[in-house]
Design a protein around this motif. Sequence first.
Motif, PDB file in Angstrom:
ATOM      1  N   TRP A   1       7.662   9.323  -4.823  1.00 47.46           N
ATOM      2  CA  TRP A   1       6.743   8.524  -5.458  1.00 47.46           C
ATOM      3  C   TRP A   1       5.926   8.022  -3.984  1.00 47.46           C
ATOM      4  CZ3 TRP A   1       6.933   3.619  -2.958  1.00 47.46           C
ATOM      5  CH2 TRP A   1       8.170   3.317  -2.569  1.00 47.46           C
ATOM      6  N   ARG A   2       6.609   8.188  -2.847  1.00 52.24           N
ATOM      7  CA  ARG A   2       5.810   7.755  -1.716  1.00 52.24           C
ATOM      8  C   ARG A   2       4.681   8.545  -1.122  1.00 52.24           C
ATOM      9  NH1 ARG A   2      10.661   7.800   2.310  1.00 52.24           N
ATOM     10  NH2 ARG A   2      10.562   9.986   1.120  1.00 52.24           N
ATOM     11  N   GLY A   3       4.550   9.807  -1.462  1.00 52.91           N
ATOM     12  CA  GLY A   3       3.777  10.594  -1.174  1.00 52.91           C
ATOM     13  C   GLY A   3       2.214  10.246  -1.737  1.00 52.91           C
ATOM     14  N   PRO A   4       2.304   9.968  -3.273  1.00 51.64           N
ATOM     15  CA  PRO A   4       1.056   9.595  -3.641  1.00 51.64           C
ATOM     16  C   PRO A   4       0.354   8.064  -3.407  1.00 51.64           C
ATOM     17  CG  PRO A   4       2.785  10.595  -5.369  1.00 51.64           C
ATOM     18  CD  PRO A   4       3.309  10.473  -3.896  1.00 51.64           C
TER      19      PRO A   4
ATOM     20  N   TRP B   1       1.057 -10.022  13.642  1.00 51.15           N
ATOM     21  CA  TRP B   1       1.046  -8.757  12.495  1.00 51.15           C
ATOM     22  C   TRP B   1       1.738  -9.454  11.073  1.00 51.15           C
ATOM     23  CZ3 TRP B   1       5.489  -7.628   9.763  1.00 51.15           C
ATOM     24  CH2 TRP B   1       6.757  -8.079  10.586  1.00 51.15           C
ATOM     25  N   LYS B   2       1.136  -8.760  10.390  1.00 50.85           N
ATOM     26  CA  LYS B   2       1.660  -8.989   8.827  1.00 50.85           C
ATOM     27  C   LYS B   2       1.797  -7.581   8.326  1.00 50.85           C
ATOM     28  CE  LYS B   2       0.320 -13.629   7.737  1.00 50.85           C
ATOM     29  NZ  LYS B   2      -0.442 -14.474   6.732  1.00 50.85           N
ATOM     30  N   ALA B   3       2.513  -7.310   7.229  1.00 46.77           N
ATOM     31  CA  ALA B   3       2.670  -6.211   6.506  1.00 46.77           C
ATOM     32  C   ALA B   3       2.690  -6.433   5.107  1.00 46.77           C
ATOM     33  CB  ALA B   3       4.102  -5.454   6.966  1.00 46.77           C
ATOM     34  N   ILE B   4       2.326  -5.077   4.588  1.00 47.69           N
ATOM     35  CA  ILE B   4       2.635  -5.121   3.009  1.00 47.69           C
ATOM     36  C   ILE B   4       3.600  -4.044   2.711  1.00 47.69           C
ATOM     37  CG2 ILE B   4       1.142  -4.002   0.959  1.00 47.69           C
ATOM     38  CD1 ILE B   4      -1.494  -4.843   2.342  1.00 47.69           C
ATOM     39  N   ASP B   5       4.530  -4.387   2.080  1.00 46.35           N
ATOM     40  CA  ASP B   5       5.749  -3.405   1.454  1.00 46.35           C
ATOM     41  C   ASP B   5       5.447  -3.126   0.042  1.00 46.35           C
ATOM     42  OD1 ASP B   5       6.881  -3.873   4.139  1.00 46.35           O
ATOM     43  OD2 ASP B   5       8.485  -5.075   3.218  1.00 46.35           O
ATOM     44  N   ILE B   6       5.157  -1.569  -0.118  1.00 50.27           N
ATOM     45  CA  ILE B   6       5.167  -1.286  -1.202  1.00 50.27           C
ATOM     46  C   ILE B   6       6.247  -0.476  -1.940  1.00 50.27           C
ATOM     47  CG2 ILE B   6       3.604   0.371  -2.811  1.00 50.27           C
ATOM     48  CD1 ILE B   6       1.487   0.041  -0.504  1.00 50.27           C
TER      49      ILE B   6
ATOM     50  N   ASP C   1      12.848   3.226   0.940  1.00 50.53           N
ATOM     51  CA  ASP C   1      12.780   2.369  -0.229  1.00 50.53           C
ATOM     52  C   ASP C   1      11.298   1.778  -0.358  1.00 50.53           C
ATOM     53  OD1 ASP C   1      13.112   0.489   1.887  1.00 50.53           O
ATOM     54  OD2 ASP C   1      14.171  -0.490   0.740  1.00 50.53           O
ATOM     55  N   LYS C   2      10.420   2.216   0.623  1.00 53.72           N
ATOM     56  CA  LYS C   2       9.265   1.728   0.525  1.00 53.72           C
ATOM     57  C   LYS C   2       8.064   2.270   1.404  1.00 53.72           C
ATOM     58  CE  LYS C   2      10.382  -1.740   4.095  1.00 53.72           C
ATOM     59  NZ  LYS C   2      11.451  -2.922   4.310  1.00 53.72           N
ATOM     60  N   VAL C   3       6.777   1.958   1.133  1.00 53.19           N
ATOM     61  CA  VAL C   3       5.834   2.549   2.311  1.00 53.19           C
ATOM     62  C   VAL C   3       5.326   1.008   2.484  1.00 53.19           C
ATOM     63  CG1 VAL C   3       3.496   3.293   2.212  1.00 53.19           C
ATOM     64  CG2 VAL C   3       4.985   4.262   0.821  1.00 53.19           C
ATOM     65  N   LYS C   4       5.457   1.140   4.049  1.00 54.62           N
ATOM     66  CA  LYS C   4       4.904  -0.257   4.780  1.00 54.62           C
ATOM     67  C   LYS C   4       3.568  -0.015   5.315  1.00 54.62           C
ATOM     68  CE  LYS C   4       7.892  -2.518   7.030  1.00 54.62           C
ATOM     69  NZ  LYS C   4       7.604  -4.084   6.448  1.00 54.62           N
ATOM     70  N   LEU C   5       2.799  -0.935   5.318  1.00 54.87           N
ATOM     71  CA  LEU C   5       1.377  -1.173   6.057  1.00 54.87           C
ATOM     72  C   LEU C   5       1.562  -2.139   6.863  1.00 54.87           C
ATOM     73  CD1 LEU C   5      -1.084  -0.405   2.935  1.00 54.87           C
ATOM     74  CD2 LEU C   5      -0.224   1.249   4.759  1.00 54.87           C
ATOM     75  N   THR C   6       1.761  -1.782   7.955  1.00 59.20           N
ATOM     76  CA  THR C   6       1.655  -3.043   9.183  1.00 59.20           C
ATOM     77  C   THR C   6       0.072  -3.381   9.763  1.00 59.20           C
ATOM     78  OG1 THR C   6       3.896  -2.598   9.594  1.00 59.20           O
ATOM     79  CG2 THR C   6       2.820  -3.922  11.030  1.00 59.20           C
TER      80      THR C   6
END
Length: 124
Positions: free
Chosen positions: A17-20, A89-94, A62-67
């Motif tokens: 799922w991480r690729g898409p 910094w702040k991140a979005i964990d998907i 277990d996630k895709v992280k955008l920092t």
Amino acid sequence: MTPSEQIDDYIAALTDWRGPILAKVRKAFLAADPAMVEQWKYMGSPVWERSGVIAVGNAHKDKVKLTFSHGAALDDPDKLFNNCNGKVWKAIDIHEGDDVDAAALQALIGRAIAFNLTKVKAKK
């Protein structure tokens, strides 16, 4: 190999799922500004830059992280940031099953670009 080609390979190697998800996120970054530049840095991470680093993307187990490198300075009316321990910094964990609001993400990227452009003007 160009940074964009390295990112292509990185995403293609993520067969779950991480690729898409990373592909969708990448599309939002590239659509946010025609001057967005992709880099491959930090020992193998996609990085999006516009007048400085905007964000780093990583696929973890277990996630895709955008920092976002200056996330703490950005307004986040859509409450995308969910990993906010840094003073800069702040991140979005998907996580698997999370929905990515591409329009909200693109708006956040736009605010990050505006922040970077303001920093560049302040240096002059």
